[in-house]
Design a protein around this motif. Structure first.
Motif, PDB file in Angstrom:
ATOM      1  N   ILE A  95     -12.709 -14.486 -10.514  1.00 34.20           N
ATOM      2  CA  ILE A  95     -11.601 -15.324 -10.076  1.00 34.20           C
ATOM      3  C   ILE A  95     -10.719 -14.580  -9.086  1.00 34.20           C
ATOM      4  O   ILE A  95     -10.348 -13.426  -9.317  1.00 34.20           O
ATOM      5  N   GLY A  96     -10.395 -15.256  -7.977  1.00 33.77           N
ATOM      6  CA  GLY A  96      -9.413 -14.746  -7.034  1.00 33.77           C
ATOM      7  C   GLY A  96      -8.183 -15.631  -7.064  1.00 33.77           C
ATOM      8  O   GLY A  96      -8.297 -16.852  -7.196  1.00 33.77           O
ATOM      9  N   PHE A  97      -7.001 -15.023  -6.971  1.00 33.81           N
ATOM     10  CA  PHE A  97      -5.734 -15.758  -7.053  1.00 33.81           C
ATOM     11  C   PHE A  97      -4.977 -15.662  -5.734  1.00 33.81           C
ATOM     12  O   PHE A  97      -4.887 -14.578  -5.139  1.00 33.81           O
ATOM     13  N   VAL A  98      -4.405 -16.791  -5.314  1.00 39.14           N
ATOM     14  CA  VAL A  98      -3.515 -16.834  -4.148  1.00 39.14           C
ATOM     15  C   VAL A  98      -2.268 -17.597  -4.570  1.00 39.14           C
ATOM     16  O   VAL A  98      -2.365 -18.733  -5.050  1.00 39.14           O
ATOM     17  N   PHE A  99      -1.091 -16.976  -4.381  1.00 38.00           N
ATOM     18  CA  PHE A  99       0.158 -17.583  -4.822  1.00 38.00           C
ATOM     19  C   PHE A  99       1.060 -17.913  -3.643  1.00 38.00           C
ATOM     20  O   PHE A  99       0.846 -17.450  -2.517  1.00 38.00           O
ATOM     21  N   GLN A 100       2.074 -18.720  -3.935  1.00 40.61           N
ATOM     22  CA  GLN A 100       3.047 -19.097  -2.906  1.00 40.61           C
ATOM     23  C   GLN A 100       3.755 -17.857  -2.358  1.00 40.61           C
ATOM     24  O   GLN A 100       3.936 -17.720  -1.157  1.00 40.61           O
ATOM     25  N   SER A 101       4.167 -16.956  -3.237  1.00 38.97           N
ATOM     26  CA  SER A 101       4.716 -15.670  -2.824  1.00 38.97           C
ATOM     27  C   SER A 101       3.549 -14.715  -2.631  1.00 38.97           C
ATOM     28  O   SER A 101       2.639 -14.657  -3.460  1.00 38.97           O
ATOM     29  N   PHE A 102       3.574 -13.968  -1.565  1.00 34.95           N
ATOM     30  CA  PHE A 102       2.379 -13.233  -1.157  1.00 34.95           C
ATOM     31  C   PHE A 102       2.073 -12.043  -2.060  1.00 34.95           C
ATOM     32  O   PHE A 102       0.921 -11.624  -2.163  1.00 34.95           O
ATOM     33  N   HIS A 103       3.117 -11.450  -2.711  1.00 37.47           N
ATOM     34  CA  HIS A 103       2.925 -10.327  -3.631  1.00 37.47           C
ATOM     35  C   HIS A 103       2.204  -9.158  -2.956  1.00 37.47           C
ATOM     36  O   HIS A 103       1.265  -8.579  -3.523  1.00 37.47           O
ATOM     37  N   LEU A 104       2.643  -8.821  -1.744  1.00 40.65           N
ATOM     38  CA  LEU A 104       2.096  -7.659  -1.041  1.00 40.65           C
ATOM     39  C   LEU A 104       3.051  -6.476  -1.189  1.00 40.65           C
ATOM     40  O   LEU A 104       4.266  -6.650  -1.187  1.00 40.65           O
ATOM     41  N   LEU A 105       2.501  -5.291  -1.318  1.00 40.39           N
ATOM     42  CA  LEU A 105       3.325  -4.089  -1.385  1.00 40.39           C
ATOM     43  C   LEU A 105       3.812  -3.745   0.023  1.00 40.39           C
ATOM     44  O   LEU A 105       2.993  -3.584   0.940  1.00 40.39           O
ATOM     45  N   PRO A 106       5.132  -3.625   0.218  1.00 40.41           N
ATOM     46  CA  PRO A 106       5.675  -3.534   1.573  1.00 40.41           C
ATOM     47  C   PRO A 106       5.291  -2.280   2.337  1.00 40.41           C
ATOM     48  O   PRO A 106       5.273  -2.293   3.576  1.00 40.41           O
ATOM     49  N   HIS A 107       4.994  -1.181   1.645  1.00 36.02           N
ATOM     50  CA  HIS A 107       4.706   0.076   2.331  1.00 36.02           C
ATOM     51  C   HIS A 107       3.213   0.394   2.375  1.00 36.02           C
ATOM     52  O   HIS A 107       2.832   1.511   2.734  1.00 36.02           O
ATOM     53  N   ARG A 108       2.404  -0.591   2.034  1.00 30.18           N
ATOM     54  CA  ARG A 108       0.953  -0.431   2.144  1.00 30.18           C
ATOM     55  C   ARG A 108       0.434  -1.295   3.290  1.00 30.18           C
ATOM     56  O   ARG A 108       0.968  -2.366   3.560  1.00 30.18           O
ATOM     57  N   THR A 109      -0.613  -0.832   3.947  1.00 27.50           N
ATOM     58  CA  THR A 109      -1.188  -1.592   5.050  1.00 27.50           C
ATOM     59  C   THR A 109      -1.926  -2.829   4.525  1.00 27.50           C
ATOM     60  O   THR A 109      -2.173  -2.960   3.314  1.00 27.50           O
ATOM     61  N   ALA A 110      -2.285  -3.692   5.451  1.00 27.42           N
ATOM     62  CA  ALA A 110      -3.058  -4.875   5.068  1.00 27.42           C
ATOM     63  C   ALA A 110      -4.358  -4.466   4.380  1.00 27.42           C
ATOM     64  O   ALA A 110      -4.759  -5.070   3.377  1.00 27.42           O
ATOM     65  N   LEU A 111      -5.001  -3.417   4.901  1.00 26.71           N
ATOM     66  CA  LEU A 111      -6.252  -2.946   4.290  1.00 26.71           C
ATOM     67  C   LEU A 111      -6.008  -2.431   2.883  1.00 26.71           C
ATOM     68  O   LEU A 111      -6.749  -2.762   1.945  1.00 26.71           O
ATOM     69  N   GLU A 112      -4.952  -1.652   2.705  1.00 32.54           N
ATOM     70  CA  GLU A 112      -4.653  -1.093   1.387  1.00 32.54           C
ATOM     71  C   GLU A 112      -4.266  -2.191   0.407  1.00 32.54           C
ATOM     72  O   GLU A 112      -4.674  -2.167  -0.764  1.00 32.54           O
ATOM     73  N   ASN A 113      -3.464  -3.159   0.843  1.00 30.69           N
ATOM     74  CA  ASN A 113      -3.088  -4.272  -0.029  1.00 30.69           C
ATOM     75  C   ASN A 113      -4.315  -5.062  -0.459  1.00 30.69           C
ATOM     76  O   ASN A 113      -4.415  -5.494  -1.612  1.00 30.69           O
ATOM     77  N   THR A 114      -5.249  -5.250   0.452  1.00 29.60           N
ATOM     78  CA  THR A 114      -6.462  -5.997   0.121  1.00 29.60           C
ATOM     79  C   THR A 114      -7.314  -5.234  -0.885  1.00 29.60           C
ATOM     80  O   THR A 114      -7.845  -5.817  -1.837  1.00 29.60           O
ATOM     81  N   ALA A 115      -7.405  -3.924  -0.709  1.00 29.18           N
ATOM     82  CA  ALA A 115      -8.224  -3.110  -1.608  1.00 29.18           C
ATOM     83  C   ALA A 115      -7.630  -3.010  -3.004  1.00 29.18           C
ATOM     84  O   ALA A 115      -8.351  -2.735  -3.974  1.00 29.18           O
TER      85      ALA A 115
END
Length: 230
Positions: A95-115
């Motif tokens: 299962i993969g989850f996608v929420f209204q709030s993105f829940h990304l860590l602000p000091h991590r890159t897009a690649l790091e957040n994805t990993a």
């Protein structure tokens, strides 16, 4: 002698009399008894007023809450028969989850957040990064892999969140108001991406108040007072 055809794959979601009652006092029947099948590759929208039970439905489908009655089979696996640790592992794999709030860590890159979606799995770090790069490419964000969330638009941040959900190669993508925090242009971009993912065979279950989102689905479920109308 002609070989027997391969058996059809099981439904991604199968509810058999599934219900969830929160203990009281008084007890709250948040999700009433429900029989439901979502086949592989379907795009299903879930609509209903606030407080109707949509979030409870999502939590049960996402293995975040356990039904108090009935059986839930995910990819043919009886989830109620699993210990907590196995349910958690199944959720991470399927299962993969996608929420209204993105829940990304602000000091991590897009690649790091994805990993990060695979951090607590047995996938080695090098493979996690390779899968993350593959997922970012799938959502059209390879050129932004080294950008942090503060340097991404709202639509790009949601695409990173979708890439994170895809990195584990799930069979089911659960989306809760995926365009709720986006302007019309970015929302249209995310909707086009969901269409592409569906066309590629991914099973989508999307909770939404947005008529444009629901109109793209092949089927719409309506929830009122905890009762799922199919």
């Amino acid at each position: 002698m002609t070989a027997a055809p391969d058996p059809a794959p099981p439904p991604v979601i199968e509810f058999r009399g599934v219900a969830l009652t929160y203990p009281g006092p008084p007890p709250v029947e948040a999700l009433k008894e429900c029989d439901l099948t979502v086949a592989r590759g379907e795009f299903v929208a879930v609509v209903g007023p606030s407080g109707s039970g949509k979030s409870t439905f999502l939590n049960v489908a996402g293995l975040l809450d356990t039904p108090t009655r009935g059986r839930y089979l995910l990819d043919g696996i009886d989830t109620g028969a699993l210990p907590d640790r196995s349910r958690t592992a199944l959720r991470g794999r399927r299962i993969g989850f996608v929420f209204q709030s993105f829940h990304l860590l602000p000091h991590r890159t897009a690649l790091e957040n994805t990993a990060l979606a695979m951090l607590y799995t047995s996938v080695p770090r090098a493979e996690r990064l390779a899968r993350a790069a593959e997922a970012l490419a799938r959502v059209g964000l390879s050129p932004r892999a080294d950008a942090t969330p503060g340097h991404l638009s709202g639509g790009e941040r949601q695409r990173v969140a979708i890439a994170r959900a895809l990195a584990g190669r799930p069979s089911l993508l659960l989306c809760d108001e995926p365009t709720g925090n986006l302007d019309s242009e970015n929302a249209a971009s995310v909707l086009a991406l969901l269409d592409e993912l569906h066309a590629a065979g991914l099973t989508l279950l999307v909770i939404t108040h947005d008529r444009d989102v629901a109109a793209r689905a092949g089927r719409t479920l309506t929830i009122r007072d905890g009762l799922v109308h199919t």
